[in-house]
Design a protein around this motif. Sequence first.
Motif, mmCIF file in Angstrom:
data_model
loop_
_atom_site.group_PDB
_atom_site.id
_atom_site.type_symbol
_atom_site.label_atom_id
_atom_site.label_comp_id
_atom_site.label_asym_id
_atom_site.label_seq_id
_atom_site.Cartn_x
_atom_site.Cartn_y
_atom_site.Cartn_z
ATOM 1 N N MET A 179 -1.836 -16.050 -9.730
ATOM 2 C CA MET A 179 -0.634 -15.231 -9.825
ATOM 3 C C MET A 179 0.532 -16.153 -9.547
ATOM 4 S SD MET A 179 0.610 -12.272 -10.449
ATOM 5 C CE MET A 179 2.119 -11.307 -10.226
ATOM 6 N N THR A 180 1.382 -16.365 -10.552
ATOM 7 C CA THR A 180 2.472 -17.325 -10.425
ATOM 8 C C THR A 180 3.787 -16.622 -10.107
ATOM 9 O OG1 THR A 180 3.110 -17.250 -12.760
ATOM 10 C CG2 THR A 180 1.330 -18.766 -12.151
ATOM 11 N N ARG A 181 4.723 -17.397 -9.623
ATOM 12 C CA ARG A 181 6.037 -16.840 -9.293
ATOM 13 C C ARG A 181 6.787 -16.384 -10.530
ATOM 14 N NH1 ARG A 181 9.828 -16.743 -5.375
ATOM 15 N NH2 ARG A 181 8.468 -17.846 -3.915
ATOM 16 N N ALA A 182 6.819 -17.194 -11.572
ATOM 17 C CA ALA A 182 7.676 -16.904 -12.726
ATOM 18 C C ALA A 182 6.918 -16.547 -13.992
ATOM 19 C CB ALA A 182 8.586 -18.113 -13.010
ATOM 20 N N HIS A 183 5.590 -16.748 -14.011
ATOM 21 C CA HIS A 183 4.836 -16.544 -15.249
ATOM 22 C C HIS A 183 3.730 -15.502 -15.108
ATOM 23 C CE1 HIS A 183 6.720 -20.519 -15.666
ATOM 24 N NE2 HIS A 183 6.763 -20.240 -16.961
#
Length: 253
Positions: free
Chosen positions: A25-29
Motif C-alpha cells: 500500500m503506497t502513499r501516492a499510488h
Amino acid sequence: MEWHDEGIVLGARKHGETSVILEVMTRAHGRHLGMVRGGRSRKAQPVLQAGNLVDLVWRARLDEHMGQFQVEALELNAARLFESACAVYGLQTIAAHLRLLPERDPHLGLYEMLGLLLAHLDEPSAAGELVVRFELMVLEELGFGLDLSECAATGRREELTYVSPKSGRAVSREAGLPWHDKMLPLPAFLIVGPGMRADLSAIEQAFRLTEFFFTRHVYGPRGLTPPDARIGFLNALRKHTAGKLHVPGDSAA
C-alpha cells in the motif's frame, strides 16, 4: 515508466524460483503489485515481510504492466508485530479490506491511518478501536460511509444512540426508541472520538455495526464473506481481555 514512492508491505507470494510478487500500500499510488527479482534471497526476505515500511522504485515498459520493484527497508516492523496475535490478525484483516479497493487507486487517508495502526497493532487496548475506525474509513472510500454526526430524524447531535440500517445515519435515543428493536446500536466511543477508551463490549458492538454495512454493500453484492482473519482478530482481543481479568493466585475464600 517509473515512479518513486514509499509503501507498507501487505504480502508477497512466490514467483518462479527466486522472485516474489510484492503487494504494497503506497502513499501516492494506492495498493500496488510488482515483481521483486531475487525476493526470496536471505537478504531480501526480512525486508519483504508484511508490516514493513519500505522505499520503492517501480519500473515497467508500459503503465498497465505489473512492472518490477526495487525495494529498500525504511522501518522493519514485522518482527515486533509477529509476536502479537492481535497484530498478525489485525494486519491480515486490514490487507483484506484494502483489497476491496481498486488496485492503483490512491487513498492517502487510508495510507496514513495504516501507518498509525502499525505503531499500535500490538497493543490490544488500542488496536480494536483503531481497526474498527479503519473499517469505517474503508466504507467511506467505497462510497458507503456512515453519517454519525447528527440524528437523521431531528438533526440533533445529543444522545445519538442508534444507527439506521437503511440509511447508515445516526439516530437519537428519543427518535429511535419506537423502532429500537430494528435499529443498530451506536457505541459511544465512535462519536466521542479517540479520547474515550472503549471496552470489549463496545468494540464488539462496533465491529457488528461495520460488518452489517460491509455485508449489505460489499460482501453480499460481490459474493464474498468477511475475512477469517477478522474473526481471529476479535478472538485475540477477547483472549487478551480475559487474561487481564484473571489475576493469578486469586481463589474463592
